[in-house]
Scaffold this active site. Structure first.
Site, PDB file in Angstrom:
ATOM      1  N   ASP A 110      -7.389   5.874  -4.402  1.00  0.00           N
ATOM      2  CA  ASP A 110      -6.075   5.752  -4.874  1.00  0.00           C
ATOM      3  C   ASP A 110      -6.139   6.871  -6.164  1.00  0.00           C
ATOM      4  O   ASP A 110      -6.969   7.253  -6.785  1.00  0.00           O
ATOM      5  CB  ASP A 110      -6.188   4.393  -5.439  1.00  0.00           C
ATOM      6  CG  ASP A 110      -4.663   3.721  -5.469  1.00  0.00           C
ATOM      7  OD1 ASP A 110      -4.414   2.889  -4.816  1.00  0.00           O
ATOM      8  OD2 ASP A 110      -4.025   4.271  -6.519  1.00  0.00           O
TER       9      ASP A 110
ATOM     10  N   ASN B  45      -2.488   4.398   3.799  1.00  0.00           N
ATOM     11  CA  ASN B  45      -1.751   3.305   3.271  1.00  0.00           C
ATOM     12  C   ASN B  45      -0.729   3.721   2.045  1.00  0.00           C
ATOM     13  O   ASN B  45       0.052   3.055   1.710  1.00  0.00           O
ATOM     14  CB  ASN B  45      -2.481   2.046   3.112  1.00  0.00           C
ATOM     15  CG  ASN B  45      -1.995   1.255   2.273  1.00  0.00           C
ATOM     16  OD1 ASN B  45      -0.983   0.580   2.763  1.00  0.00           O
ATOM     17  ND2 ASN B  45      -2.231   0.718   1.023  1.00  0.00           N
TER      18      ASN B  45
ATOM     19  N   TYR C  15      13.074   6.188   0.494  1.00  0.00           N
ATOM     20  CA  TYR C  15      12.062   5.526   1.046  1.00  0.00           C
ATOM     21  C   TYR C  15      12.180   5.344   2.889  1.00  0.00           C
ATOM     22  O   TYR C  15      11.400   5.444   3.489  1.00  0.00           O
ATOM     23  CB  TYR C  15      12.076   3.843   0.467  1.00  0.00           C
ATOM     24  CG  TYR C  15      10.995   3.280   0.886  1.00  0.00           C
ATOM     25  CD1 TYR C  15       9.528   3.457   0.501  1.00  0.00           C
ATOM     26  CD2 TYR C  15      11.222   2.388   1.532  1.00  0.00           C
ATOM     27  CE1 TYR C  15       8.720   2.616   0.703  1.00  0.00           C
ATOM     28  CE2 TYR C  15      10.107   1.323   2.031  1.00  0.00           C
ATOM     29  CZ  TYR C  15       8.750   1.457   1.749  1.00  0.00           C
ATOM     30  OH  TYR C  15       7.974   0.512   2.192  1.00  0.00           O
TER      31      TYR C  15
ATOM     32  N   LYS D 202       9.692   6.613   5.616  1.00  0.00           N
ATOM     33  CA  LYS D 202       9.081   5.775   6.910  1.00  0.00           C
ATOM     34  C   LYS D 202       9.353   5.688   8.105  1.00  0.00           C
ATOM     35  O   LYS D 202       8.561   5.730   9.066  1.00  0.00           O
ATOM     36  CB  LYS D 202       9.196   4.144   6.296  1.00  0.00           C
ATOM     37  CG  LYS D 202       8.698   3.919   4.900  1.00  0.00           C
ATOM     38  CD  LYS D 202       7.125   4.136   4.637  1.00  0.00           C
ATOM     39  CE  LYS D 202       6.479   3.632   3.467  1.00  0.00           C
ATOM     40  NZ  LYS D 202       5.040   3.926   3.379  1.00  0.00           N
TER      41      LYS D 202
ATOM     42  N   THR E 126       3.764  -6.916  -3.653  1.00  0.00           N
ATOM     43  CA  THR E 126       2.806  -6.097  -3.944  1.00  0.00           C
ATOM     44  C   THR E 126       3.322  -5.583  -5.316  1.00  0.00           C
ATOM     45  O   THR E 126       4.492  -5.941  -5.810  1.00  0.00           O
ATOM     46  CB  THR E 126       2.670  -5.080  -2.858  1.00  0.00           C
ATOM     47  OG1 THR E 126       4.051  -4.278  -3.133  1.00  0.00           O
ATOM     48  CG2 THR E 126       2.402  -5.416  -1.404  1.00  0.00           C
TER      49      THR E 126
END
Length: 270
Positions: free
Chosen positions: A38, A90, A157, A161, A192
């Site tokens: 990360d 991810n 976004y 995706k 999240t």
């Protein structure tokens, strides 16, 4: 430690929080040797938690959309664990823009695509050869139900995706015969760090009960629920699942209900 990923080595990007963190903890409990990646330093805390619980994890910081960092990440997996069996690409960003569609700039779009779409491409490009050399395995990419159609995320976004969904289909074909499977998990609304402002706002307004009301489950998802599906796709239980996009959204994408937003006041006039 035994489990569905026993004796396997896995990389998870975006592992410092949310779905990535939940997946890191779950994969480690299922026996994986884990390389958690990360750009946030909190990824070291995740690895420390895993090691304190008897697992085996190494943390590394870097940029998921930078080719040099991804090459170094895969090389680290080989030098540390000697193999790689699972890559979970991810990491992602919303690229939220204050205002509407027409407030976004090419720079906003470029950054979202760099992280959300080029990042998974780099993960496939550099992880697949090592996974093949390690005897085969799986690549899992985080897409979104926003990539299926309008109504579940900002335009940049959603477009990124949608690209991930096509990427796993294309990559699965390109990797035919290698023993490397490529699939995507498509979360719906999930609590999240990315969605925290929305959840916090709803709670502050006393409207938490309205979160997720557009899906048949009538609630938002939990990171652990997405992690469980990522684990399935990464494991041998999904040995005949390839090139697929699996929605985990409480049923939202069965109809994608949405109310049309008011017209963008910044839309250029004809």
């Amino acid at each position: 430690m035994s489990g569905r990923l026993s004796s396997k080595t896995a990389i998870i990007t975006g592992a410092a929080s949310g779905i990535g963190r939940a997946s890191a903890l779950l994969f480690a409990r299922e026996g994986a040797n884990l390389l958690a990646f990360d750009r946030a330093d909190a990824v070291h805390e995740v690895a420390g938690q895993i090691n304190a619980s008897g697992g085996h994890a190494v943390a590394m910081t870097g940029d998921a959309g930078d080719e040099a960092d991804i090459k170094a990440l895969v090389a680290r997996a080989k030098s540390t664990f000697g193999a790689l069996h699972v890559m979970f690409a991810n990491a992602g960003i919303t690229g939220g823009v204050r205002g509407g569609f027409f407030d976004a700039t090419p720079e906003h779009w470029a950054e979202v695509l760099r992280i959300n779409l080029i990042g998974p491409f780099l993960a496939v490009k550099h992880a697949a050869p090592l996974i093949e050399a390690s005897g085969g395995g799986a690549i899992v990419c985080t897409a979104s139900v926003a990539g299926l159609r309008s109504g579940a995320g900002p335009a940049q976004y959603s477009a990124s995706k949608a690209g991930v969904i096509n990427l796993v289909q294309t990559a699965a074909q390109q990797l035919a015969g290698t023993g490397v499977r490529v699939n995507a998990v498509l979360p719906g609304l999930t609590e999240t760090g990315m969605t925290k402002p929305m959840y916090d706002g709803a709670r502050a307004a006393g409207k938490e009960h309205k979160i997720g009301q557009l899906n048949p489950m009538l609630r938002g998802g939990k990171p652990e629920e997405i992690a469980a599906v990522a684990l399935f796709l990464a494991s041998n239980e999904a040995s005949y699942v390839n090139g697929q996009a699996l929605a985990v959204d409480g049923g939202l994408s069965s109809s994608h209900p949405t109310s049309r937003p008011p017209g963008d006041p910044n839309r250029p006039s004809s």
